[in-house]
Write a protein that holds these residues in place. Structure first.
Motif, PDB file in Angstrom:
ATOM      1  N   SER A 246       0.828  -1.198   0.000  1.00  0.00           N
ATOM      2  CA  SER A 246       0.000   0.000   0.000  1.00  0.00           C
ATOM      3  C   SER A 246       0.868   1.255   0.000  1.00  0.00           C
ATOM      4  CB  SER A 246      -0.912   0.026   1.233  1.00  0.00           C
ATOM      5  OG  SER A 246      -1.869  -0.992   1.177  1.00  0.00           O
ATOM      6  N   ASP A 247       0.366   2.293  -0.576  1.00  0.00           N
ATOM      7  CA  ASP A 247       1.034   3.593  -0.594  1.00  0.00           C
ATOM      8  C   ASP A 247       0.790   4.266   0.756  1.00  0.00           C
ATOM      9  OD1 ASP A 247       1.964   6.135  -0.958  1.00  0.00           O
ATOM     10  OD2 ASP A 247       0.820   6.536  -2.794  1.00  0.00           O
ATOM     11  N   ILE A 248       1.855   4.485   1.532  1.00  0.00           N
ATOM     12  CA  ILE A 248       1.713   5.112   2.848  1.00  0.00           C
ATOM     13  C   ILE A 248       2.466   6.447   2.905  1.00  0.00           C
ATOM     14  CG2 ILE A 248       1.359   2.901   4.010  1.00  0.00           C
ATOM     15  CD1 ILE A 248       4.265   3.034   4.972  1.00  0.00           C
ATOM     16  N   SER A 249       2.772   6.996   1.740  1.00  0.00           N
ATOM     17  CA  SER A 249       3.591   8.212   1.687  1.00  0.00           C
ATOM     18  C   SER A 249       2.897   9.419   2.301  1.00  0.00           C
ATOM     19  CB  SER A 249       3.981   8.515   0.240  1.00  0.00           C
ATOM     20  OG  SER A 249       2.815   8.709  -0.563  1.00  0.00           O
ATOM     21  N   ALA A 250       1.575   9.391   2.412  1.00  0.00           N
ATOM     22  CA  ALA A 250       0.861  10.525   3.000  1.00  0.00           C
ATOM     23  C   ALA A 250       1.008  10.574   4.522  1.00  0.00           C
ATOM     24  CB  ALA A 250      -0.615  10.471   2.619  1.00  0.00           C
ATOM     25  N   LEU A 251       1.515   9.522   5.120  1.00  0.00           N
ATOM     26  CA  LEU A 251       1.672   9.473   6.581  1.00  0.00           C
ATOM     27  C   LEU A 251       2.950  10.166   7.007  1.00  0.00           C
ATOM     28  CD1 LEU A 251       0.682   5.741   7.281  1.00  0.00           C
ATOM     29  CD2 LEU A 251      -0.820   7.753   7.211  1.00  0.00           C
ATOM     30  N   SER A 252       2.999  10.526   8.291  1.00  0.00           N
ATOM     31  CA  SER A 252       4.233  11.086   8.837  1.00  0.00           C
ATOM     32  C   SER A 252       5.317  10.018   8.843  1.00  0.00           C
ATOM     33  CB  SER A 252       3.975  11.590  10.260  1.00  0.00           C
ATOM     34  OG  SER A 252       3.741  10.483  11.134  1.00  0.00           O
ATOM     35  N   GLN A 253       6.554  10.443   8.982  1.00  0.00           N
ATOM     36  CA  GLN A 253       7.652   9.490   8.995  1.00  0.00           C
ATOM     37  C   GLN A 253       7.523   8.515  10.153  1.00  0.00           C
ATOM     38  OE1 GLN A 253       9.950   9.257   6.602  1.00  0.00           O
ATOM     39  NE2 GLN A 253      10.797   7.430   7.602  1.00  0.00           N
ATOM     40  N   THR A 254       7.070   9.014  11.296  1.00  0.00           N
ATOM     41  CA  THR A 254       6.898   8.139  12.465  1.00  0.00           C
ATOM     42  C   THR A 254       5.844   7.072  12.190  1.00  0.00           C
ATOM     43  OG1 THR A 254       7.519   9.905  13.981  1.00  0.00           O
ATOM     44  CG2 THR A 254       6.262   8.061  14.894  1.00  0.00           C
ATOM     45  N   ASP A 255       4.733   7.492  11.580  1.00  0.00           N
ATOM     46  CA  ASP A 255       3.673   6.527  11.287  1.00  0.00           C
ATOM     47  C   ASP A 255       4.093   5.556  10.201  1.00  0.00           C
ATOM     48  OD1 ASP A 255       2.050   7.628  13.203  1.00  0.00           O
ATOM     49  OD2 ASP A 255       0.891   8.864  11.813  1.00  0.00           O
ATOM     50  N   GLN A 256       4.851   6.013   9.209  1.00  0.00           N
ATOM     51  CA  GLN A 256       5.346   5.096   8.183  1.00  0.00           C
ATOM     52  C   GLN A 256       6.234   4.026   8.798  1.00  0.00           C
ATOM     53  OE1 GLN A 256       6.806   6.689   4.392  1.00  0.00           O
ATOM     54  NE2 GLN A 256       5.900   8.679   4.925  1.00  0.00           N
ATOM     55  N   GLU A 257       7.105   4.442   9.710  1.00  0.00           N
ATOM     56  CA  GLU A 257       7.981   3.465  10.362  1.00  0.00           C
ATOM     57  C   GLU A 257       7.172   2.478  11.194  1.00  0.00           C
ATOM     58  OE1 GLU A 257      10.693   5.833  12.574  1.00  0.00           O
ATOM     59  OE2 GLU A 257      11.828   6.510  10.806  1.00  0.00           O
ATOM     60  N   ALA A 258       6.112   2.955  11.841  1.00  0.00           N
ATOM     61  CA  ALA A 258       5.264   2.064  12.644  1.00  0.00           C
ATOM     62  C   ALA A 258       4.592   1.032  11.748  1.00  0.00           C
ATOM     63  CB  ALA A 258       4.230   2.878  13.407  1.00  0.00           C
ATOM     64  N   VAL A 259       4.092   1.473  10.574  1.00  0.00           N
ATOM     65  CA  VAL A 259       3.443   0.538   9.663  1.00  0.00           C
ATOM     66  C   VAL A 259       4.457  -0.453   9.116  1.00  0.00           C
ATOM     67  CG1 VAL A 259       2.224   0.304   7.469  1.00  0.00           C
ATOM     68  CG2 VAL A 259       1.600   2.144   9.043  1.00  0.00           C
ATOM     69  N   ASN A 260       5.597   0.031   8.675  1.00  0.00           N
ATOM     70  CA  ASN A 260       6.599  -0.849   8.069  1.00  0.00           C
ATOM     71  C   ASN A 260       7.223  -1.826   9.059  1.00  0.00           C
ATOM     72  OD1 ASN A 260       6.425   0.101   5.403  1.00  0.00           O
ATOM     73  ND2 ASN A 260       7.749   1.858   5.862  1.00  0.00           N
ATOM     74  N   SER A 261       7.107  -1.533  10.351  1.00  0.00           N
ATOM     75  CA  SER A 261       7.657  -2.458  11.356  1.00  0.00           C
ATOM     76  C   SER A 261       6.898  -3.774  11.393  1.00  0.00           C
ATOM     77  CB  SER A 261       7.625  -1.810  12.738  1.00  0.00           C
ATOM     78  OG  SER A 261       6.286  -1.732  13.231  1.00  0.00           O
ATOM     79  N   GLY A 262       5.649  -3.771  10.928  1.00  0.00           N
ATOM     80  CA  GLY A 262       4.825  -4.982  10.990  1.00  0.00           C
ATOM     81  C   GLY A 262       4.239  -5.255  12.356  1.00  0.00           C
ATOM     82  N   ASP A 263       4.391  -4.290  13.283  1.00  0.00           N
ATOM     83  CA  ASP A 263       3.882  -4.499  14.636  1.00  0.00           C
ATOM     84  C   ASP A 263       2.454  -3.997  14.827  1.00  0.00           C
ATOM     85  OD1 ASP A 263       6.267  -5.648  15.476  1.00  0.00           O
ATOM     86  OD2 ASP A 263       7.144  -3.706  16.029  1.00  0.00           O
ATOM     87  N   LEU A 264       1.979  -3.144  13.944  1.00  0.00           N
ATOM     88  CA  LEU A 264       0.618  -2.628  14.089  1.00  0.00           C
ATOM     89  C   LEU A 264      -0.395  -3.703  13.708  1.00  0.00           C
ATOM     90  CD1 LEU A 264       0.816   1.006  12.663  1.00  0.00           C
ATOM     91  CD2 LEU A 264       1.075   0.232  15.021  1.00  0.00           C
ATOM     92  N   ARG A 265      -1.469  -3.771  14.474  1.00  0.00           N
ATOM     93  CA  ARG A 265      -2.552  -4.721  14.189  1.00  0.00           C
ATOM     94  C   ARG A 265      -3.681  -3.996  13.461  1.00  0.00           C
ATOM     95  NH1 ARG A 265      -2.715  -9.684  16.565  1.00  0.00           N
ATOM     96  NH2 ARG A 265      -1.083 -10.139  18.099  1.00  0.00           N
TER      97      ARG A 265
END
Length: 914
Positions: A246-265
């Motif tokens: 998914s395109d997550i470029s609209a998110l802040s850098q912190t939120d992008q890192e949270a999504v890319n970590s794979g830890d968010l449910r």
């Protein structure tokens, strides 16, 4: 039982010798002189009879009797039984379905119908509730409550009872002609309404009974038709995912890192849901009795029950990566571009659960399902009793019962891509989906056909039983009971399904996936959202899809044969001002099991085994005074494994290079030992002179051989599977496999001992000591506290870890309360039933959750009647007055799984008797 005291009894209740609930109470100051007679009937009369049955029982027992002939004021049997102390129920479409007793779930409660063990199977429209019942638990929603006039719940065990109910035994009785004097006829009719439906819910019951000297015949019939609806919001649970493309470029850098970590449910499915059903319930009984003299009584009881449900199920759901809104999805129609969703906004909590998200071009499906589900039950029981002489009574029973369940399901999926938000911030157990940027979920131009799924299920259960008992009076104060029984139980389960029908043809353009407007409609039933749904049968006809599948010639089957014998010695000890009744007993049973099924999709395998056991029992009741009873009991009992656990069917991976699990087996386990328990309880009961009692009981159960899924290394030869499945195969070292080759076996296993205990308190009382008009008030209150844990093996980071979880179905705190007001010709009552959270599932290896269960619920009901005349009665009933939410949770972190409401139901009716 009549207890005699040296002191005269001021008020002795003498009950009529029938099962109806009209009683005569005599006030007397000697055994021969009757001063006053008071007739008590209706609800209060049923309480009097139930109180006396409880008091006279040697073991711990509670009973419910019909308030009048063919009159249990509940939608079905489960809702009637829930008023008994320690009983809680699960619900389906707002009705009671199964019961738990003292915190042990329905698998541990044995149900007997007219003296023989019974098993009735129905289903749920919801996957989260287990769909088709493949356990030993009885689905009480099959039967209309009007067919029965007495229910006994035996909480302690005695050797003359069939083994199998660790939690207890529920005995259901239909009416018999000798219950009444001469001719009796009753007909009742009701019309109802539910706040989520628009039907009139007709409900009719009738009974005709007559006696001709030594012969009697009775026929009863019950019919109801009811539209049910459940609506709400649910998920497929929550799963840790990264961006999945998914395109997550609209998110802040912190939120992008949270999504890319794979830890968010992310919630899966994230859907509005609607479950509709047109439910028809038909039941009939026939009872014949013949008594040529005072020493012989022969009877035949026949019963038929049918529950037919025509269901519609509708969802508007996310169907991206793992059913989240993430990921890239190829549009399933010719010439369209692929879609990768864009995540434009996100909020998550301390548990890394995504509680708000905004999306563009995310995959969205409309799911429409049509399902027919039918259960047919037939039973015929021949029973007889012969008083050979003043000391010996012989009784026998021959019975046959068969339960046949069949369902046929078809789903049609429409695909779309939406701009939307998913929001759990205002109500974490009822999400809000908003469709933005011009997307209209009711617009046909937004959708294409996606796929068709078909499924059929067939479950047959049958019992054949023969019993013979002898009751011998040794002395005036002692009795010996001996007997034996043979029982054959057969279970067959057949399931066929076809998935993704026409999907490839629609994707390739071989078949047009453009939707015919005549085959869809705007579904606006859900209170939160309208969307486009499909006419399932119309779509199947348009594409010549046959929904009738061919069943396999080799279904999963379990055959059990049990032979049992018992002996019970009972003695009455007469003390100066009291009496002690005690019994000791011993029961021996021998069970042979034959389990058959398909292994690896091709080979039909049969596994046989045998087990036996000896069950000692002890029960004591000390009638310390006319009003005070002290009870104690101890004994051993068993509950046999669930039918799904005993299934031999499974998958054997004999190729060490295939998959990630190596040499492995995933299967049921026909070699399971039954649950075994040592039951102990002690209680004190105080009985008021007329209606009511107060009691406190402590109970404890030590359960051995508790069953849970286990993952462990096992030699192939110890699994019971045939050597032909590994013939010619080699292990990871290239050596030819033998019976000693080690496999990773995942299957139900008998694990460690579990302890279970609790307290039960009950109070029932007329408030006749209050001044008029409050002296017509009364209350019934009971409370149960239960605690107990069982061992489970779960996989954590690839390692097997032992954890303890509460028993399935155990609500730590439960209570029921009823306040009633009753006069000679009218009355009313309001009832409340509460249960705590309870567990339904423990996951052994899942990234979504470690457990699942239900939140606590509180249900309020109301009932009132008015006697227009001696023959005509009007009634009003209200069920689920507060429209209680049923909330299923996922994981010990308590995430939304499924939330539904079923609406308020009201019935108005009349009863005419002759």
């Amino acid at each position: 039982m009549n207890i005699c005291f040296k002191k005269s009894l001021l008020a002795t209740a003498v009950l009529t010798a029938t099962c109806s609930t009209s009683f005569s109470i005599y006030a007397q100051d000697s055994e021969d002189e009757v001063i006053e007679q008071i007739v008590v009937s209706g609800f209060r009369g049923s309480l009097i009879k139930a109180k006396d049955l409880k008091k006279e029982s040697l073991g711990s027992q509670d009973s419910i009797l019909a308030e009048d002939i063919a009159d249990f004021p509940s939608l079905n049997l489960a809702e009637s039984i829930q008023r008994i102390p320690g009983v809680t129920i699960t619900r389906e479409a707002g009705e009671g379905r199964q019961i738990s007793l003292r915190g042990l779930n329905a698998d541990f409660t044995q149900v007997q119908l007219n003296g023989m063990e019974a098993l009735g199977t129905s289903s749920s429209a919801m996957d989260s509730r287990g769909t088709t019942n493949l356990s030993r638990s009885f689905d009480f929603n099959i039967f209309a409550s009007e067919l029965f006039n007495q229910i006994d719940v035996k909480k302690s065990y005695s050797a003359e009872m069939d083994e199998g109910g660790i939690g207890g035994t529920v005995k259901l009785y239909t009416a018999k002609p000798f219950d009444y004097d001469g001719f009796k006829a009753v007909v009742s009719a009701q019309a109802g309404d539910n706040s989520l439906t628009e039907d009139t819910s007709p409900r009719v019951a009738a009974l005709v009974s007559n006696r001709w000297d030594d012969f009697g015949a009775l026929f009863s019939l019950a019919y109801s038709k009811r539209d049910t609806a459940e609506q709400g919001y649910n998920t497929y649970r929550w799963r840790p995912r990264d961006a999945q493309g998914s395109d997550i470029s609209a998110l802040s850098q912190t939120d992008q890192e949270a999504v890319n970590s794979g830890d968010l449910r992310f919630s899966r499915g994230s859907r509005y849901s609607q479950f509709n059903s047109e439910q028809t319930r038909i039941g009939a009984t026939l009872a014949l009795q013949y008594q040529p003299n005072n020493n012989v009584l022969v009877g035949v009881d026949a019963l038929y029950g049918k529950l037919d449900s025509e269901r519609g199920e509708f969802h508007l759901q996310s169907r991206g990566s793992s059913s989240t809104a993430l990921g890239c999805t190829g549009a399933d129609y010719e010439g369209a571009r692929n879609f990768c969703s864009r995540l434009t906004d996100i909020q998550y909590n301390a548990n890394n659960e995504v509680i708000y998200s905004a999306w563009e071009d995310t995959a969205l499906h409309s799911e429409s399902r049509d399902q027919g589900a039918t259960t047919d039950i037939t039973q015929v029981v021949l029973n007889g009793e012969w008083s050979v002489n003043n000391a010996l009574v012989l009784s026998g029973l021959l019975g046959h019962m068969k339960s046949e369940y069949e369902s046929n399901s078809a789903k049609v999926y429409l695909e779309s891509f939406a701009d939307m938000t998913i929001d759990y911030r205002d109500d974490r157990f009822y999400g809000t989906n908003s469709y933005i940027n011009g997307f209209d979920p009711t617009n046909i131009d937004e959708y294409r056909y996606h796929e068709i799924d078909l499924q059929e299920d067939k479950v047959d259960n049958s019992f054949n039983i023969a019993k013979l008992d002898a009751d011998y009076l040794l002395t005036d104060h002692s009795t010996l009971k001996v007997g034996g029984s043979f029982k054959r139980f057969e279970h067959s389960n057949n399931k066929e399904q076809v998935g993704n029908a026409l999907r490839s043809e629609w994707q390739s353009g071989e078949v047009s996936d453009v939707i015919d407007p005549s085959l869809v409609y705007v579904n606006d039933i859900h209170e939160k959202q309208a969307w486009l749904s499909a006419d399932v049968n119309g779509v199947l006809d348009a594409f010549s899809v046959n929904r009738d599948l061919s069943y396999s010639d080799a279904p999963d089957e379990v055959v059990e044969e049990t032979t049992a014998v018992y002996a019970t010695y009972e003695h009455d000890f007469l003390l100066p001002d009291s009496e002690v009744r005690a019994s000791v007993g011993l029961r021996y049973f021998d069970t042979d099991i034959e389990s058959s099924g398909i292994v690896n999709g091709s080979e039909y395998v049969t596994v046989e085994r045998q087990y036996d056991g000896v069950l000692p029992t002890f029960n004591l009741a000390w009638y310390a005074t006319e009003n005070l009873v002290v009870r104690a009991s101890a004994g051993k009992n068993v509950t046999r494994p669930t039918l799904g656990s005993l299934s031999v069917s499974g998958t054997v991976n004999a190729d060490p290079l295939f998959g990630s699990s190596g040499l492995s087996i995933n299967s049921g386990n026909p070699g399971l030992e039954p649950f075994e328990t040592i039951n102990m309880e002690a209680g004190v009961e105080y009985y008021f002179d007329e209606v009511g009692y107060a009691s406190v009981t402590y109970f404890q159960k030590e359960i051995d051989n508790f069953i849970a899924t286990n993952v462990a290394p096992v030699a192939y030869g110890d699994t019971g599977y045939p050597l032909s499945l590994i013939d010619g195969m080699v292990d990871e070292n290239g050596d030819v496999q033998t019976p000693d080759t080690i496999y990773t076996l995942s299957q139900p296993q008998n694990l460690a001992q579990s302890d279970f205990s609790g307290w039960e308190a009950a109070f029932q009382r007329d408030f006749d000591f209050l001044p008029a008009p409050f002296n017509n008030l009364g209350a019934i209150v009971n409370y149960t506290y239960s605690e107990g844990e069982s061992l489970h093996n779960i996989l954590v980071d690839g390692e097997s870890v032992e954890v303890y979880r509460p028993f399935y179905g155990l609500s730590e705190n439960t209570y029921n309360a009823t306040m009633y007001y009753e006069k000679d010709n009218w009355g009313m009552r309001v009832s409340v039933a509460y249960r705590d959270d309870y567990l339904t599932q423990v996951e052994t290896s899942s990234s979504d959750q470690d457990e699942a269960g239900f939140h606590g619920t509180t249900y309020w009901d109301f009932s009132a009647f008015y006697d227009v005349s001696d023959k005509l009665k009007l009634s009003l009933e209200g069920i689920n007055l507060t429209d209680e939410r049923e909330e299923q949770y996922s994981d010990s972190d308590d995430r939304l799984y499924n939330t539904t409401l079923s609406g308020r139901t009201f019935y108005i009716g009349l009863t005419y008797s002759m």
